[in-house]
Design a protein around this motif. Structure first.
Motif, PDB file in Angstrom:
ATOM      1  N   GLY A   1      -5.413   0.649  -3.851  1.00  0.00           N
ATOM      2  CA  GLY A   1      -4.635   0.105  -2.728  1.00  0.00           C
ATOM      3  C   GLY A   1      -4.274   1.245  -1.796  1.00  0.00           C
ATOM      4  N   LYS A   2      -3.727   0.889  -0.669  1.00  0.00           N
ATOM      5  CA  LYS A   2      -3.457   1.908   0.349  1.00  0.00           C
ATOM      6  C   LYS A   2      -2.259   2.783   0.013  1.00  0.00           C
ATOM      7  CE  LYS A   2      -3.517  -1.391   3.518  1.00  0.00           C
ATOM      8  NZ  LYS A   2      -4.206  -2.435   2.718  1.00  0.00           N
ATOM      9  N   ARG A   3      -1.364   2.295  -0.836  1.00  0.00           N
ATOM     10  CA  ARG A   3      -0.132   3.006  -1.217  1.00  0.00           C
ATOM     11  C   ARG A   3       0.761   3.213  -0.005  1.00  0.00           C
ATOM     12  NH1 ARG A   3      -1.284   1.722  -6.346  1.00  0.00           N
ATOM     13  NH2 ARG A   3      -2.627   3.193  -7.427  1.00  0.00           N
ATOM     14  N   LEU A   4       0.712   2.257   0.893  1.00  0.00           N
ATOM     15  CA  LEU A   4       1.444   2.376   2.149  1.00  0.00           C
ATOM     16  C   LEU A   4       2.952   2.523   1.950  1.00  0.00           C
ATOM     17  CD1 LEU A   4       1.724   2.100   5.213  1.00  0.00           C
ATOM     18  CD2 LEU A   4       1.718  -0.375   4.910  1.00  0.00           C
ATOM     19  N   ARG A   5       3.509   1.691   1.062  1.00  0.00           N
ATOM     20  CA  ARG A   5       4.963   1.696   0.928  1.00  0.00           C
ATOM     21  C   ARG A   5       5.486   3.016   0.346  1.00  0.00           C
ATOM     22  NH1 ARG A   5       2.063  -2.293   0.794  1.00  0.00           N
ATOM     23  NH2 ARG A   5       2.516  -4.258   1.865  1.00  0.00           N
ATOM     24  N   PRO A   6       4.868   3.542  -0.757  1.00  0.00           N
ATOM     25  CA  PRO A   6       5.337   4.860  -1.218  1.00  0.00           C
ATOM     26  C   PRO A   6       5.120   5.971  -0.195  1.00  0.00           C
ATOM     27  CG  PRO A   6       3.536   4.022  -2.616  1.00  0.00           C
ATOM     28  CD  PRO A   6       3.932   2.912  -1.704  1.00  0.00           C
TER      29      PRO A   6
ATOM     30  N   ILE B   1       6.742  -2.841  -7.494  1.00  0.00           N
ATOM     31  CA  ILE B   1       7.188  -4.149  -6.987  1.00  0.00           C
ATOM     32  C   ILE B   1       6.085  -4.789  -6.143  1.00  0.00           C
ATOM     33  CG2 ILE B   1       8.815  -5.333  -5.461  1.00  0.00           C
ATOM     34  CD1 ILE B   1      10.962  -3.557  -6.416  1.00  0.00           C
ATOM     35  N   HIS B   2       5.521  -3.998  -5.255  1.00  0.00           N
ATOM     36  CA  HIS B   2       4.447  -4.526  -4.407  1.00  0.00           C
ATOM     37  C   HIS B   2       3.279  -5.023  -5.283  1.00  0.00           C
ATOM     38  CE1 HIS B   2       1.412  -4.837  -1.345  1.00  0.00           C
ATOM     39  NE2 HIS B   2       0.739  -3.797  -1.792  1.00  0.00           N
ATOM     40  N   THR B   3       2.924  -4.236  -6.290  1.00  0.00           N
ATOM     41  CA  THR B   3       1.786  -4.601  -7.137  1.00  0.00           C
ATOM     42  C   THR B   3       2.088  -5.871  -7.935  1.00  0.00           C
ATOM     43  OG1 THR B   3       1.163  -2.283  -7.253  1.00  0.00           O
ATOM     44  CG2 THR B   3       0.182  -3.723  -8.902  1.00  0.00           C
TER      45      THR B   3
ATOM     46  N   ARG C   1      -8.928  -8.482  -5.954  1.00  0.00           N
ATOM     47  CA  ARG C   1      -7.826  -7.780  -5.294  1.00  0.00           C
ATOM     48  C   ARG C   1      -8.069  -6.292  -5.458  1.00  0.00           C
ATOM     49  NH1 ARG C   1      -3.741  -8.682  -1.767  1.00  0.00           N
ATOM     50  NH2 ARG C   1      -3.202 -10.659  -2.773  1.00  0.00           N
ATOM     51  N   ARG C   2      -7.891  -5.554  -4.404  1.00  0.00           N
ATOM     52  CA  ARG C   2      -8.108  -4.109  -4.423  1.00  0.00           C
ATOM     53  C   ARG C   2      -9.505  -3.789  -4.979  1.00  0.00           C
ATOM     54  NH1 ARG C   2      -1.982  -2.104  -6.375  1.00  0.00           N
ATOM     55  NH2 ARG C   2      -1.155  -2.021  -4.264  1.00  0.00           N
ATOM     56  N   GLY C   3     -10.438  -4.670  -4.663  1.00  0.00           N
ATOM     57  CA  GLY C   3     -11.823  -4.448  -5.068  1.00  0.00           C
ATOM     58  C   GLY C   3     -12.105  -4.724  -6.532  1.00  0.00           C
TER      59      GLY C   3
HETATM   60  C1  GRG Z   1       4.732 -13.463  -5.687  1.00  0.00           C
HETATM   61  C2  GRG Z   1       7.176 -12.953  -5.338  1.00  0.00           C
HETATM   62  C3  GRG Z   1       5.808 -12.936  -4.835  1.00  0.00           C
HETATM   63  C4  GRG Z   1       5.597 -12.437  -3.603  1.00  0.00           C
HETATM   64  C5  GRG Z   1       4.290 -12.294  -3.022  1.00  0.00           C
HETATM   65  C6  GRG Z   1       3.303  -9.641  -0.962  1.00  0.00           C
HETATM   66  C7  GRG Z   1       3.176 -11.080  -1.277  1.00  0.00           C
HETATM   67  C8  GRG Z   1       4.409 -11.821  -1.623  1.00  0.00           C
HETATM   68  C9  GRG Z   1       1.985 -11.689  -1.336  1.00  0.00           C
HETATM   69  C10 GRG Z   1       0.710 -11.014  -1.125  1.00  0.00           C
HETATM   70  C11 GRG Z   1      -0.160 -11.781  -0.192  1.00  0.00           C
HETATM   71  C12 GRG Z   1      -0.117 -11.222   1.171  1.00  0.00           C
HETATM   72  C13 GRG Z   1      -1.373 -11.170   1.930  1.00  0.00           C
HETATM   73  C14 GRG Z   1       1.003 -10.814   1.665  1.00  0.00           C
HETATM   74  C15 GRG Z   1       1.172 -10.225   2.956  1.00  0.00           C
HETATM   75  C16 GRG Z   1       1.546  -8.800   2.751  1.00  0.00           C
HETATM   76  C17 GRG Z   1       0.350  -7.990   2.588  1.00  0.00           C
HETATM   77  C18 GRG Z   1      -0.450  -7.727   3.788  1.00  0.00           C
HETATM   78  C19 GRG Z   1       0.052  -7.552   1.375  1.00  0.00           C
HETATM   79  C20 GRG Z   1      -1.057  -6.627   1.099  1.00  0.00           C
HETATM   80  O1  GRG Z   1      -0.504  -5.348   1.229  1.00  0.00           O
HETATM   81  P1  GRG Z   1      -1.433  -4.080   1.401  1.00  0.00           P
HETATM   82  O2  GRG Z   1      -2.441  -4.350   2.476  1.00  0.00           O
HETATM   83  O3  GRG Z   1      -2.171  -4.044  -0.003  1.00  0.00           O
HETATM   84  O4  GRG Z   1      -0.547  -2.894   1.579  1.00  0.00           O
HETATM   85  P2  GRG Z   1      -2.712  -2.798  -0.845  1.00  0.00           P
HETATM   86  O5  GRG Z   1      -3.626  -3.411  -1.861  1.00  0.00           O
HETATM   87  O6  GRG Z   1      -3.407  -1.853   0.100  1.00  0.00           O
HETATM   88  O7  GRG Z   1      -1.513  -2.171  -1.485  1.00  0.00           O
END
Ligand code: GRG
Length: 288
Positions: A41-46, A73-75, A92-94
């Motif tokens: 994943g991109k690890r954008l939030r950290p 949390i994001h994962t 997801r994430r390839g």
């Molecule tokens: C299940 C409680 C619960 C929440 C889910 C984040 C989310 C809420 C769902 C994921 C689906 C989605 C497309 C959400 C929009 C946010 C988003 C663009 C998530 C993907 O984040 P990236 O692009 O992913 O940062 P990587 O894999 O790069 O970390």
């Protein structure tokens, strides 16, 4: 972006050691917890969290555990979002999603485990000032909780009737924006920002989060599955109202450009940060 790769690699080498003492002794469950994290994943939030920590002068190890916590949390949210009862996605994430590899019950427990690990990680952070640690934890768990990301997901999957732009803004601000905003704010809190600095960091995160979601919607229409590492066309399949369906593709692109300018304006108020400026433009022009 070389600096982004460097910071991503720094995160990849830091988080396993922070997680290790908190993992269960049972190797099967420990492996399952690590599976979606290791998928990348991109690890954008950290990266945002640590960048804002630096903007406000932070330089100790205290932000590392919070960076790992927010990624957990994001994962977990991705693992649960991909479940058959939610978006039902196989990639997801390839990589094949957790429920495809381990079954649905285990994937639920992976998400649950990652969420609790995030609390333990935040508690383990060596923050010299307990008030700051609590403020950072409050920000993290409020943003990801039932008044933040989880509420956004609830509203999104409930999907009642026609959605206006205001409905979309509200859902996305909670579902996507809250955690991105929290990343920036937590970095600022740990770095010792003033109230004004905290507000500017939050405003930047909110603006970036809005733009990030619109880009995500655009990529779901025109992105490349191989580059994205997840299926495209799922919004269309699920008949979801998105920014491109409401504004048109060009309208959505224009909105991204406007929000990028706004986000850069917030950074300028903080005195400018070359990495964050480049990251803002890069993210909004991304193809993955
Ligand atoms: C299940 C409680 C619960 C929440 C889910 C984040 C989310 C809420 C769902 C994921 C689906 C989605 C497309 C959400 C929009 C946010 C988003 C663009 C998530 C993907 O984040 P990236 O692009 O992913 O940062 P990587 O894999 O790069 O970390």
């Amino acid at each position: 972006m070389r600096e982004l790769t460097k910071r991503r690699e720094a995160f990849e080498s830091a988080y396993p050691a922070l997680l290790k003492p908190l993992l269960p002794a049972d190797p099967a469950y420990a492996d399952r917890l690590l599976y979606p994290l290791r998928a990348g994943g991109k690890r954008l939030r950290p990266i945002l969290l640590k960048a804002f920590y630096g903007v406000f002068g932070g330089e100790g190890p205290e932000a590392d555990a919070f960076a790992a916590a927010i990624e957990c949390i994001h994962t977990y949210s991705l693992v649960h979002d991909d479940l058959p009862a939610m978006d039902d996605d196989a990639l997801r994430r390839g990589q094949p999603t957790s429920h495809v590899v381990y079954g649905e019950a285990d994937a639920i427990l992976i998400g649950d485990g990652l969420l609790n690990l995030s609390v333990e990680l935040a508690l383990s952070a060596p923050v010299p000032d307990a008030t700051r640690q609590l403020a950072a934890m409050e920000t993290l768990f409020r943003a990801s909780g039932s008044r933040g990301m989880i509420l956004g997901q609830f509203l999104d999957i409930r999907g009642e009737g026609e959605r206006s732009e205001a409905d979309l803004d509200r859902i996305n601000a909670l579902k996507t924006g809250a955690l991105i905003e929290a990343a920036c704010r937590i970095g600022a809190i740990l770095g010792g920002a003033t109230e004004e600095g905290l507000e500017t960091a939050s405003a930047y995160g909110r603006t970036l989060g809005r733009a990030f979601q619109i880009v995500d919607d655009l990529l779901d229409i025109a992105g490349d599955e191989k580059v994205l590492g997840k299926p495209v066309g799922s919004d269309l399949k699920n008949e979801k109202t998105t920014y491109p369906t409401l504004l048109g593709i060009e309208g959505a692109r224009q909105r991204v450009r406007d929000l990028t300018t706004e986000a850069l304006g917030h950074l300028e108020k903080l005195g400018g940060d070359p990495f964050l400026e480049e990251l803002t433009v890069y993210l909004l022009e991304r193809d993955a």
